[in-house]
Design a protein around this motif. Structure first.
Motif, PDB file in Angstrom:
ATOM      1  N   SER A   1       0.829  -1.209   0.000  1.00 40.90           N
ATOM      2  CA  SER A   1       0.000   0.000   0.000  1.00 40.90           C
ATOM      3  C   SER A   1       0.861   1.256   0.000  1.00 40.90           C
ATOM      4  O   SER A   1       0.616   2.196  -0.770  1.00 40.90           O
ATOM      5  CB  SER A   1      -0.958   0.003   1.200  1.00 40.90           C
ATOM      6  N   GLY A   2       1.879   1.306   0.869  1.00 39.64           N
ATOM      7  CA  GLY A   2       2.713   2.495   0.949  1.00 39.64           C
ATOM      8  C   GLY A   2       3.459   2.770  -0.340  1.00 39.64           C
ATOM      9  O   GLY A   2       3.529   3.913  -0.808  1.00 39.64           O
ATOM     10  N   ALA A   3       4.052   1.744  -0.937  1.00 39.73           N
ATOM     11  CA  ALA A   3       4.793   1.938  -2.178  1.00 39.73           C
ATOM     12  C   ALA A   3       3.859   2.329  -3.316  1.00 39.73           C
ATOM     13  O   ALA A   3       4.218   3.147  -4.167  1.00 39.73           O
ATOM     14  CB  ALA A   3       5.563   0.667  -2.528  1.00 39.73           C
ATOM     15  N   THR A   4       2.645   1.762  -3.354  1.00 39.49           N
ATOM     16  CA  THR A   4       1.680   2.159  -4.382  1.00 39.49           C
ATOM     17  C   THR A   4       1.344   3.633  -4.265  1.00 39.49           C
ATOM     18  O   THR A   4       1.342   4.373  -5.260  1.00 39.49           O
ATOM     19  CB  THR A   4       0.400   1.316  -4.263  1.00 39.49           C
ATOM     20  N   ALA A   5       1.059   4.094  -3.051  1.00 37.99           N
ATOM     21  CA  ALA A   5       0.751   5.514  -2.855  1.00 37.99           C
ATOM     22  C   ALA A   5       1.929   6.386  -3.253  1.00 37.99           C
ATOM     23  O   ALA A   5       1.750   7.448  -3.877  1.00 37.99           O
ATOM     24  CB  ALA A   5       0.368   5.767  -1.401  1.00 37.99           C
ATOM     25  N   ALA A   6       3.142   5.964  -2.931  1.00 37.02           N
ATOM     26  CA  ALA A   6       4.324   6.752  -3.291  1.00 37.02           C
ATOM     27  C   ALA A   6       4.453   6.889  -4.798  1.00 37.02           C
ATOM     28  O   ALA A   6       4.747   7.975  -5.326  1.00 37.02           O
ATOM     29  CB  ALA A   6       5.577   6.093  -2.705  1.00 37.02           C
ATOM     30  N   ILE A   7       4.226   5.796  -5.538  1.00 34.58           N
ATOM     31  CA  ILE A   7       4.313   5.834  -7.000  1.00 34.58           C
ATOM     32  C   ILE A   7       3.271   6.780  -7.575  1.00 34.58           C
ATOM     33  O   ILE A   7       3.566   7.627  -8.434  1.00 34.58           O
ATOM     34  CB  ILE A   7       4.143   4.417  -7.571  1.00 34.58           C
ATOM     35  N   LEU A   8       2.036   6.663  -7.112  1.00 30.15           N
ATOM     36  CA  LEU A   8       0.953   7.478  -7.666  1.00 30.15           C
ATOM     37  C   LEU A   8       1.177   8.962  -7.389  1.00 30.15           C
ATOM     38  O   LEU A   8       0.976   9.805  -8.273  1.00 30.15           O
ATOM     39  CB  LEU A   8      -0.381   7.021  -7.096  1.00 30.15           C
ATOM     40  N   LEU A   9       1.566   9.299  -6.175  1.00 30.91           N
ATOM     41  CA  LEU A   9       1.780  10.709  -5.838  1.00 30.91           C
ATOM     42  C   LEU A   9       3.000  11.270  -6.572  1.00 30.91           C
ATOM     43  O   LEU A   9       2.971  12.403  -7.074  1.00 30.91           O
ATOM     44  CB  LEU A   9       1.932  10.877  -4.336  1.00 30.91           C
ATOM     45  N   ALA A  10       4.067  10.492  -6.648  1.00 31.65           N
ATOM     46  CA  ALA A  10       5.266  10.970  -7.347  1.00 31.65           C
ATOM     47  C   ALA A  10       4.975  11.195  -8.817  1.00 31.65           C
ATOM     48  O   ALA A  10       5.433  12.189  -9.411  1.00 31.65           O
ATOM     49  CB  ALA A  10       6.406   9.978  -7.172  1.00 31.65           C
ATOM     50  N   HIS A  11       4.215  10.303  -9.420  1.00 31.02           N
ATOM     51  CA  HIS A  11       3.879  10.479 -10.830  1.00 31.02           C
ATOM     52  C   HIS A  11       3.045  11.726 -11.055  1.00 31.02           C
ATOM     53  O   HIS A  11       3.100  12.343 -12.117  1.00 31.02           O
ATOM     54  CB  HIS A  11       3.138   9.257 -11.364  1.00 31.02           C
ATOM     55  N   ALA A  12       2.267  12.107 -10.040  1.00 34.46           N
ATOM     56  CA  ALA A  12       1.438  13.322 -10.141  1.00 34.46           C
ATOM     57  C   ALA A  12       2.220  14.578  -9.802  1.00 34.46           C
ATOM     58  O   ALA A  12       1.648  15.671  -9.766  1.00 34.46           O
ATOM     59  CB  ALA A  12       0.235  13.186  -9.216  1.00 34.46           C
ATOM     60  N   GLY A  13       3.526  14.465  -9.531  1.00 29.69           N
ATOM     61  CA  GLY A  13       4.360  15.629  -9.288  1.00 29.69           C
ATOM     62  C   GLY A  13       4.591  15.977  -7.837  1.00 29.69           C
ATOM     63  O   GLY A  13       5.209  17.003  -7.542  1.00 29.69           O
ATOM     64  N   TRP A  14       4.136  15.137  -6.910  1.00 29.99           N
ATOM     65  CA  TRP A  14       4.346  15.396  -5.498  1.00 29.99           C
ATOM     66  C   TRP A  14       5.773  15.010  -5.094  1.00 29.99           C
ATOM     67  O   TRP A  14       6.349  14.061  -5.644  1.00 29.99           O
ATOM     68  CB  TRP A  14       3.378  14.577  -4.650  1.00 29.99           C
ATOM     69  N   SER A  15       6.320  15.727  -4.148  1.00 29.78           N
ATOM     70  CA  SER A  15       7.559  15.287  -3.515  1.00 29.78           C
ATOM     71  C   SER A  15       7.180  14.375  -2.355  1.00 29.78           C
ATOM     72  O   SER A  15       6.368  14.742  -1.500  1.00 29.78           O
ATOM     73  CB  SER A  15       8.382  16.474  -3.029  1.00 29.78           C
ATOM     74  N   VAL A  16       7.745  13.169  -2.335  1.00 31.03           N
ATOM     75  CA  VAL A  16       7.282  12.118  -1.426  1.00 31.03           C
ATOM     76  C   VAL A  16       8.466  11.505  -0.689  1.00 31.03           C
ATOM     77  O   VAL A  16       9.505  11.206  -1.289  1.00 31.03           O
ATOM     78  CB  VAL A  16       6.538  11.012  -2.205  1.00 31.03           C
TER      79      VAL A  16
END
Length: 414
Positions: free
Chosen positions: A16-31
């Motif tokens: 779950s954590g890695a999935t959220a990190a991928i999705l947010l990073a792809h959207a331009g968030w710093s994670v």
């Protein structure tokens, strides 16, 4: 002590954590993705990835790597209980390429996801442990300590995502003395065990559910023909198993009980060789937990809620719950960054979507698990299942094997 600012901090680098990190990073968030253990690592898990998740793995950018490593497509479901072995077809997912689920060890799946997150620019803090969390205005401040050097650092972000495992102490709720606070033990507490074996005698396309007095489990053939057998055992039943095997470790007592109570396990393991030690964790307590405990703080995966593992849907709920949360977070990034508190709106939308997607699955799993743990009282169902094995197929469908609660088209990660 140094400090680092991000748009989001995610605690726990499992599915779950890695999935959220991928999705947010792809959207331009710093994670920042914080994980206390070093990967790759084995983990107690059934390791079955349902067909509904395979398009999501494609969208996350690890689909090809998963396809190359995972076990054979799982086309049949079984029920092994006592001397009985009942088998039926698994429902087929309507995706043109991903009709059936497959299995891959968590030491491989989690590592693939974290590597993908790092490739997208996520700052992976591993192995680092969360020592304390505080509020700094509109920001969450997390104090970390390196497991290797002992150095401390601080991360700050307006969004903090809790993705820790259900059987671990909550890293975001530390006591001042750093000790864990456990709920009082109960006879019905579940303890989970997992063993791996080579040369096991199980068809690679078969996913059998195990039902025995005081517990339930499952078996699956994953990568390289490696068998995973995972089960949950009630505390009172585990005590009885250990009493029948004096001097044995808990996992050894569980394996002995499984082989004695279930002919399907006994024949599967007759010529098998163990690969690594049995793993055990617990207690685990399935149910729904708070999805947002404070402004900007959200839970995903097992930290949000957990079905009885009899369904083998833990990975599904982990991936898909992360997707549901990120679908609500991504459009309001600017609101968080400018100090506007958008967390209440996100929390309400995420909670509603999560409950629509998973609440019925959790309730169904509770019913199935209680039947499985009482095979004597459920024995009247066996003649019915023999006559209409399609009931097992329908049960797999109810359990979510071909249902996905997210739409990859709404937020593709590639």
């Amino acid at each position: 002590m140094t400090g680092h600012d991000y748009d989001a901090i995610i605690v726990g680098a499992g599915v779950s954590g890695a999935t959220a990190a991928i999705l947010l990073a792809h959207a331009g968030w710093s994670v920042a993705l914080v994980e206390k253990r070093t990967f790759p690592r084995r983990k107690v898990c059934g390791e079955c990835v349902a067909a509904s998740n395979l398009p999501l793995l494609d969208a996350l950018g690890i689909g090809d790597a998963f396809d190359q490593r995972a076990g054979e497509p799982l086309r049949r479901v079984g029920l092994f209980t006592g001397e009985h072995r009942l088998i039926a077809a698994l429902p087929r997912h309507d995706h043109p390429r991903h009709g059936w689920g497959r299995a891959l060890g968590r030491e491989h799946l989690d590592t693939l996801l974290v590597a993908r997150a790092a490739a997208l620019g996520v700052s992976v803090w591993q192995p680092w442990t969360v020592r304390a969390t505080t509020r700094d205005g509109l920001l969450h401040a997390c104090r970390l300590r390196s497991a290797e050097s002992g150095a401390d650092t601080q991360l700050r972000a307006p969004v903090l995502i809790d993705a820790h495992g259900s059987w671990e102490p909550d890293p975001l709720e530390q006591r001042p003395d750093g000790k864990r606070v456990d709920a009082p033990p109960r006879a019905g507490d579940l303890f989970a065990f997992k063993g791996n074996f080579s040369d096991a005698d199980l068809d690679p396309d078969l996913l059998p559910v195990l039902a025995f007095e005081g517990g339930y489990g499952g078996m699956v053939v994953a990568e390289d023909g490696l068998l995973t057998i995972a089960c949950c055992v009630r505390r009172d039943a585990l005590r009885s198993m250990r009493a029948r095997a004096p001097g044995a470790r808990a996992a050894q007592a569980v394996q002995a009980h499984l082989e004695a109570a279930c002919v399907g396990v006994r024949t599967t393991l007759a010529a098998a060789r163990p690969r690594g030690a049995w793993l055990g964790v617990g207690p685990i307590r399935p149910g729904i937990r708070p999805l947002s405990r404070a402004p900007g703080l959200f839970a995903i995966g097992n930290a949000a809620g957990e079905a009885h593992p009899i369904l083998g849907e833990g990975i599904s709920m982990a991936i898909q719950s992360a997707w549901l949360l990120c679908a609500e977070l991504v459009p309001v990034r600017a609101a968080f960054a400018t100090g506007e508190d958008a967390s209440l709106r996100v929390a309400r939308a995420y909670s509603a979507a999560w409950r629509r997607g998973f609440a019925s699955r959790i309730h169904a799993a509770a019913v199935f698990s209680h039947l499985a743990m009482r095979p004597g009282s459920a024995g009247a169902l066996l003649p019915l299942l023999r006559r209409w094995p399609g009931i097992l197929t329908a049960g797999a469908r109810v359990g979510g094997k071909v249902r996905c609660v997210v739409d990859t088209a709404t937020m593709a990660a590639t």
